[in-house]
Design an enzyme around this catalytic site. Structure first.
Site, PDB file in Angstrom:
ATOM      1  CG  ASP A 171      -2.134   0.851   1.090  1.00  0.00           C
ATOM      2  OD1 ASP A 171      -2.466   1.255  -0.047  1.00  0.00           O
ATOM      3  OD2 ASP A 171      -2.778   1.129   2.110  1.00  0.00           O
ATOM      4  CG  HIS A 254      -5.007   3.262  -3.939  1.00  0.00           C
ATOM      5  ND1 HIS A 254      -3.686   3.645  -3.848  1.00  0.00           N
ATOM      6  CD2 HIS A 254      -5.333   2.682  -2.751  1.00  0.00           C
ATOM      7  CE1 HIS A 254      -3.234   3.314  -2.642  1.00  0.00           C
ATOM      8  NE2 HIS A 254      -4.201   2.726  -1.961  1.00  0.00           N
ATOM      9  CG  HIS A 257      -7.160  -2.071  -4.480  1.00  0.00           C
ATOM     10  ND1 HIS A 257      -8.385  -1.554  -4.081  1.00  0.00           N
ATOM     11  CD2 HIS A 257      -6.886  -3.063  -3.619  1.00  0.00           C
ATOM     12  CE1 HIS A 257      -8.819  -2.224  -3.033  1.00  0.00           C
ATOM     13  NE2 HIS A 257      -7.926  -3.137  -2.721  1.00  0.00           N
ATOM     14  CG  HIS A 271      -5.887  -2.083   0.424  1.00  0.00           C
ATOM     15  ND1 HIS A 271      -6.890  -1.538  -0.363  1.00  0.00           N
ATOM     16  CD2 HIS A 271      -4.944  -1.110   0.550  1.00  0.00           C
ATOM     17  CE1 HIS A 271      -6.568  -0.298  -0.698  1.00  0.00           C
ATOM     18  NE2 HIS A 271      -5.407  -0.007  -0.159  1.00  0.00           N
TER      19      HIS A 271
END
Length: 362
Positions: A171, A254, A257, A271
């Site tokens: 992340d 992101h 993602h 995540h």
């Protein structure tokens, strides 16, 4: 447009910090709702209970039911009303913490965030990521303020599985590259303005810390001990990445993602593991220098982050499914539109395929 940096009111990190939880909670309210998962309760509930009992502070402990979704938020808000809660405390991983922030927002009380792991940069932000009951990304809930307190006991984090710390590195890996893209595009950040130099410096420091201490920290927590390298990575994953992404900006990593959450094959991933692959897709999308891509690939391989579709369980996913991921990443309002050029699903689809090949070749 103004430059804005957004951060929590107080950030506390160190060995044994959890024993001070009641002290910081009482400064905000005289009765706390403590939200945590069952696993975290087994690890930390006795420390929390002792802290509150010694401080003669009132609290109610509630078990988080596993998904940061509207149903769970509504359930916990109802408990706040019934119990006369004055401060909400979230103890656990990213979804628990996002839920606590959302509950405190809708119930209009302060929030204390206590990460038990350093697996995402969620703790410090004025943001909750809302999912469906089934676990698919639904929306970002933008909050009017950051948490009043973020408290992280590094001794507890060091006892968690190494994969969780590595996921946090995944992340955090996106922070610098997404902030860089945001600066180039001139788009506003999650904080509502342009990035400050401080935010960009934190984002860059985050990346440099990962390269310097990431592998050492992974090896350390595999042995269930605590060293300066682990302390540095906890801070990078939590504070540097948290302030860096919120005040530096999000971009393609992101968004990819979020697209990957459509694939059932990827639901076993954390995540940060999906974000790490999304970072490689972003670098491919922007045609970053091969030397930079190889540096990121080297880092990912060293700590065990995914670098290709096989690593995320999607080696046999159809081209149609990958195009669906690309289309979801390019949905209206997605952060991919903070890239400094126009992006469409065809470009993202191509970048996924090329990033996959780069990862396989590496």
């Amino acid at each position: 447009m103004e430059k804005i940096i957004s951060s929590p009111g107080k950030y506390i990190q160190g060995k044994g910090a959890l024993s001070s939880l009641a002290k910081y909670s009482q400064q905000l309210g005289d009765k706390a709702l403590i939200i945590s998962g069952s696993t975290v309760q087994q690890i930390a509930s006795h420390i929390i209970t002792k802290s509150f009992e010694e401080a003669h502070a009132a609290f109610h402990m509630e078990t988080f039911e596993g998904e940061c979704c509207r149903k769970e938020i509504d359930r916990l808000v109802a408990i706040c009303k019934a119990q006369g809660i004055k401060v909400v405390i979230g103890v656990g991983g990213g979804k628990t913490l996002d839920t606590a922030k959302a509950v405190a927002h809708f119930y209009q009380v302060p929030v204390v965030i206590v990460p038990s792991i350093a697996s995402t940069d969620a703790p410090t932000s004025a943001l909750s990521v809302i999912y469906t009951v089934e676990g698919q990304f639904e929306s970002y809930l933008m909050l009017p303020k950051n948490p009043e307190v973020v408290l992280i006991d590094s001794a507890i984090v060091a006892q968690a599985p190494a994969r969780l710390l590595v996921s946090g590195m995944g992340d955090a890996l996106a922070t610098y590259f997404e902030a860089r893209a945001n600066v180039r595009s001139g788009r506003p950040t999650m904080a509502g303005g342009m990035p400050t130099q401080a935010a960009l410096a934190l984002a860059e420091l985050c990346y440099k810390t990962l390269l310097k201490d990431g592998l050492k920290a992974k090896l350390t927590v595999e042995n269930k001990v605590l060293t300066p390298a682990v302390e540095n990575i906890i801070e990078a994953n939590t504070y540097l990445s948290g302030v860096g992404f919120e005040s530096g900006g999000l971009a393609a990593a992101h968004a990819v993602h979020n697209g990957l959450t459509l694939l059932s094959e990827c639901h076993h991933l954390f995540h940060g593991e999906k974000v790490a692959f999304g970072t490689l897709v972003q670098l491919t999308l922007e045609n970053a220098p091969l030397e930079e891509i190889n540096q990121v690939l080297d880092f990912c391989r060293s700590v065990g982050l995914p670098t290709c579709l096989a690593d995320i369980g999607a080696a046999d996913v159809s081209n149609e499914a990958l195009m669906a991921v690309a289309k979801a990443a390019c949905a209206k309002g997605e952060t991919i539109h903070n890239m400094p050029f126009e992006v469409d699903a065809d470009a993202v689809y191509a970048a996924i395929l090329v990033a996959n090949q780069l990862g396989k070749r590496h």
